[in-house]
Design an enzyme around this catalytic site. Sequence first.
Site, PDB file in Angstrom:
ATOM      1  N   LYS A 270       1.025  -1.258  -0.051  1.00  0.00           N
ATOM      2  CA  LYS A 270       0.008  -0.036   0.098  1.00  0.00           C
ATOM      3  C   LYS A 270       0.881   1.161  -0.017  1.00  0.00           C
ATOM      4  O   LYS A 270       1.626   1.577   0.891  1.00  0.00           O
ATOM      5  CB  LYS A 270      -0.866   0.079   1.181  1.00  0.00           C
ATOM      6  CG  LYS A 270      -1.571   1.467   1.575  1.00  0.00           C
ATOM      7  CD  LYS A 270      -2.435   1.399   2.812  1.00  0.00           C
ATOM      8  CE  LYS A 270      -3.098   2.732   2.997  1.00  0.00           C
ATOM      9  NZ  LYS A 270      -4.042   2.748   4.341  1.00  0.00           N
ATOM     10  N   ASP A 275      -2.704  10.332   3.251  1.00  0.00           N
ATOM     11  CA  ASP A 275      -4.027   9.970   3.548  1.00  0.00           C
ATOM     12  C   ASP A 275      -4.937  10.911   4.574  1.00  0.00           C
ATOM     13  O   ASP A 275      -4.668  11.264   5.620  1.00  0.00           O
ATOM     14  CB  ASP A 275      -4.010   8.456   4.228  1.00  0.00           C
ATOM     15  CG  ASP A 275      -5.574   8.016   4.505  1.00  0.00           C
ATOM     16  OD1 ASP A 275      -6.599   8.806   3.863  1.00  0.00           O
ATOM     17  OD2 ASP A 275      -5.680   7.070   5.242  1.00  0.00           O
ATOM     18  N   LYS A 282     -10.173  13.078   7.896  1.00  0.00           N
ATOM     19  CA  LYS A 282      -9.843  12.699   9.200  1.00  0.00           C
ATOM     20  C   LYS A 282      -9.702  13.884  10.043  1.00  0.00           C
ATOM     21  O   LYS A 282      -9.611  14.932   9.598  1.00  0.00           O
ATOM     22  CB  LYS A 282      -8.308  12.029   9.133  1.00  0.00           C
ATOM     23  CG  LYS A 282      -8.141  10.744   8.481  1.00  0.00           C
ATOM     24  CD  LYS A 282      -6.481  10.346   8.291  1.00  0.00           C
ATOM     25  CE  LYS A 282      -6.391   9.077   7.951  1.00  0.00           C
ATOM     26  NZ  LYS A 282      -6.903   7.918   8.718  1.00  0.00           N
ATOM     27  N   ASP A 293       1.582   6.513   5.449  1.00  0.00           N
ATOM     28  CA  ASP A 293       0.813   5.830   4.995  1.00  0.00           C
ATOM     29  C   ASP A 293       1.168   4.798   3.619  1.00  0.00           C
ATOM     30  O   ASP A 293       0.499   4.345   2.962  1.00  0.00           O
ATOM     31  CB  ASP A 293      -0.736   6.600   4.847  1.00  0.00           C
ATOM     32  CG  ASP A 293      -1.787   5.343   4.867  1.00  0.00           C
ATOM     33  OD1 ASP A 293      -1.528   4.566   5.356  1.00  0.00           O
ATOM     34  OD2 ASP A 293      -2.889   5.741   4.424  1.00  0.00           O
ATOM     35  N   ASP A 352     -11.935   6.989   3.776  1.00  0.00           N
ATOM     36  CA  ASP A 352     -10.819   6.948   4.631  1.00  0.00           C
ATOM     37  C   ASP A 352     -10.382   5.487   4.646  1.00  0.00           C
ATOM     38  O   ASP A 352      -9.404   5.095   4.967  1.00  0.00           O
ATOM     39  CB  ASP A 352     -10.970   7.356   6.035  1.00  0.00           C
ATOM     40  CG  ASP A 352      -9.699   7.710   6.726  1.00  0.00           C
ATOM     41  OD1 ASP A 352      -8.669   7.603   6.033  1.00  0.00           O
ATOM     42  OD2 ASP A 352      -9.819   7.804   7.778  1.00  0.00           O
ATOM     43  N   GLU A 354      -9.400   3.495   2.278  1.00  0.00           N
ATOM     44  CA  GLU A 354      -8.844   3.629   0.908  1.00  0.00           C
ATOM     45  C   GLU A 354      -7.875   2.417   0.591  1.00  0.00           C
ATOM     46  O   GLU A 354      -7.573   2.297  -0.392  1.00  0.00           O
ATOM     47  CB  GLU A 354      -8.295   5.107   0.591  1.00  0.00           C
ATOM     48  CG  GLU A 354      -7.021   5.226   1.046  1.00  0.00           C
ATOM     49  CD  GLU A 354      -6.559   5.317   2.463  1.00  0.00           C
ATOM     50  OE1 GLU A 354      -7.555   5.382   3.420  1.00  0.00           O
ATOM     51  OE2 GLU A 354      -5.361   5.173   2.862  1.00  0.00           O
ATOM     52  N   ARG A 356      -7.499  -0.517   1.324  1.00  0.00           N
ATOM     53  CA  ARG A 356      -8.176  -1.940   0.715  1.00  0.00           C
ATOM     54  C   ARG A 356      -8.391  -1.560  -0.824  1.00  0.00           C
ATOM     55  O   ARG A 356      -8.145  -2.380  -1.550  1.00  0.00           O
ATOM     56  CB  ARG A 356      -9.034  -2.313   1.562  1.00  0.00           C
ATOM     57  CG  ARG A 356     -10.260  -1.446   1.552  1.00  0.00           C
ATOM     58  CD  ARG A 356     -11.494  -1.515   2.603  1.00  0.00           C
ATOM     59  NE  ARG A 356     -10.675  -0.946   3.899  1.00  0.00           N
ATOM     60  CZ  ARG A 356     -11.027  -1.337   5.142  1.00  0.00           C
ATOM     61  NH1 ARG A 356     -12.330  -2.085   5.233  1.00  0.00           N
ATOM     62  NH2 ARG A 356     -10.613  -0.753   6.219  1.00  0.00           N
TER      63      ARG A 356
HETATM   64  N1  BES Z   1      -4.067   4.686   6.822  1.00  0.00           N
HETATM   65  C1  BES Z   1      -5.186   4.638   7.726  1.00  0.00           C
HETATM   66  C2  BES Z   1      -4.945   3.581   8.819  1.00  0.00           C
HETATM   67  C3  BES Z   1      -3.818   4.132   9.996  1.00  0.00           C
HETATM   68  C4  BES Z   1      -4.133   4.455  11.031  1.00  0.00           C
HETATM   69  C5  BES Z   1      -2.377   3.923   9.577  1.00  0.00           C
HETATM   70  C6  BES Z   1      -3.301   5.006  11.915  1.00  0.00           C
HETATM   71  C7  BES Z   1      -1.449   4.403  10.753  1.00  0.00           C
HETATM   72  C8  BES Z   1      -1.964   4.786  11.882  1.00  0.00           C
HETATM   73  C9  BES Z   1      -6.342   3.836   7.082  1.00  0.00           C
HETATM   74  O1  BES Z   1      -6.407   4.440   5.683  1.00  0.00           O
HETATM   75  C10 BES Z   1      -7.721   4.297   7.736  1.00  0.00           C
HETATM   76  O2  BES Z   1      -7.938   5.540   7.581  1.00  0.00           O
HETATM   77  N2  BES Z   1      -8.356   3.405   7.979  1.00  0.00           N
HETATM   78  C11 BES Z   1      -9.566   3.753   8.808  1.00  0.00           C
HETATM   79  C12 BES Z   1     -10.584   2.467   8.260  1.00  0.00           C
HETATM   80  C13 BES Z   1     -11.986   2.874   8.509  1.00  0.00           C
HETATM   81  C14 BES Z   1     -12.400   3.919   8.054  1.00  0.00           C
HETATM   82  C15 BES Z   1     -12.738   1.894   8.185  1.00  0.00           C
HETATM   83  C16 BES Z   1      -9.333   3.398  10.408  1.00  0.00           C
HETATM   84  O3  BES Z   1      -8.731   2.698  10.712  1.00  0.00           O
HETATM   85  O4  BES Z   1      -9.857   4.203  11.066  1.00  0.00           O
HETATM   86 ZN    ZN Z   2      -4.857   5.012   4.934  1.00  0.00          ZN
HETATM   87 MN    MN Z   3      -7.601   5.963   5.382  1.00  0.00          MN
END
Ligand code: BES
Ligand code: ZN
Ligand code: MN
Length: 504
Positions: A270, A275, A282, A293, A352, A354, A356
């Site tokens: 990824k 992000d 966010k 990210d 968010d 994204e 996947r």
């Molecule tokens: N890049 C983030 C995950 C992340 C969080 C990486 C903290 C490093 C530190 C990912 O894209 C994300 O935003 N995930 C969301 C998913 C949710 C919207 C289902 C999350 O983990 O809140």
């Molecule tokens: Zn992300």
């Molecule tokens: Mn995200």
Amino acid sequence: MVMAKKLTIGFGSAKIPASGDIIIVVGDKGVFGKLGAELDKQHDGLLASAAKSADFKGTANATMDVWTQSKNQAERCVLLGIGGDDDRAETSWLDLGGTILAAAASSSAKSATILLEDPAGGEISGDQAALVAMGMLLRAYKFEQYKTSEKARKAKAKTLPKITVATANSTAAKRRFSALSAVGEGVNIARDLVNEPANILGPVEFANKAKELSKIGVDVQILTEKEMKKLKMGSLLSVSQGSVKPARMAIMRWNGAKSKTAAPVAFVGKGVVFDTGGISLKPGAGMGDMKGDMGGAAAVTGLMHALAARKAKVNAVGVIGLVENMPDGDATRPGDIVTSMSGQTIEILNTDAEGRLVLADALWYTQKKFKPKITIDLATLTGAILVALGQERAGLFSNDDELSEQLSAAGEATGEKVWRMPLGKAYDKMIDSKFADMKNIGGRFAGSTTAAQFLLRYVNETPWAHLDIAGTAMNSPDTKINRSWGSGYGVRLLDRLVADNYEK
Ligand code: BES
Ligand code: ZN
Ligand code: MN
């Protein structure tokens, strides 16, 4: 000899040097080795008596400076604890190297020599001596090119002493270190990529970095947006749609196996260079961390460097999806439905989630094009994995018990640990969508698993593993071998997996 930035490490025979700092190892209960005792004798017992007065016991990674008075001998001697039998794991030797580097870095001498012997009288192998040097290489990493103050400039100008590992097995150590240093460079490349901010390292710039691997024999191909559109990568492209920075996919191939046509091992990363969350924006606090990210893509790139630089006898392919996730008038909205390269449709309910979406097309492309033996993806995918495992272990999700065992073993050996998490039908159901084949979020619970279930819908019959490295790739706690924000997690783990299971 290896030069990493300002670091020079060499191996020499087991004897006391004529000048420079000398680091001697002290074992359990304060025991000196043969060379340590000889040096102590040259200084009329000063080292042993200083250790005794300070109650220095030789606990692993404890250090103590002793200043001697000699004119032509090293003035500074560092006593370095290496502990007892319990401290002989692979990771202990790395840690020892980290401690030595820190001791050497504080020196003003031109050279530093570590008399690496076993105070208990056993033998320190070439492999172990090479691990010590690897620990130095990892600890020496710094990312400070954006610091321009006078103080920072002076600190940068300060050179490290030339370091010699004096060991009875210097020839074997040299040989082993030539492979290990290739891996260490790979880790440092991954760290650089993670630490760089997104205004400097966008998808195009990242792809250019990948392209640099062609210098060491990696075949690198870059897909542009136009080409990805043609391949119908509607899932990946929906993520970069709101960004002015165009998406890229980098495909890195290393064919080191005897048979150049043997099925490769595949690694998918990824690479979200930043992000913001997109329209599902966010919160502001801590958003800067999201420059990291792309930790998965960084690890894949560092790994491909490691495999090629040490000429691994394996066919390997690394595929990284490079995008920026931004809100915009043209960005994907919650509720939008897109079609992935596999033909499956996705209802994007949260922009968010994204990562996947990027991996869905990258995984599908990789399997379709290369028919790999195994596929492993790495992604900073969910905050939920941090809640579950902290920064100690990456989450491991897999459809294959053997591959999981191999990864767990490589994790314990290298210290880049994993922990297997569950998958299953009931979790898969949580991403069924009212309007499309699936939705990109699963609800409040089991967030890391529903993300992995989503990926599994893009995996065919190949043994596959997904590593959720959101907790281990960035914002890293200080360790003996890492002081960098971006840890480079995954490079050593996967290099080890390949070395132990997929090289012939
Ligand atoms: N890049 C983030 C995950 C992340 C969080 C990486 C903290 C490093 C530190 C990912 O894209 C994300 O935003 N995930 C969301 C998913 C949710 C919207 C289902 C999350 O983990 O809140
Ligand atoms: Zn992300
Ligand atoms: Mn995200």
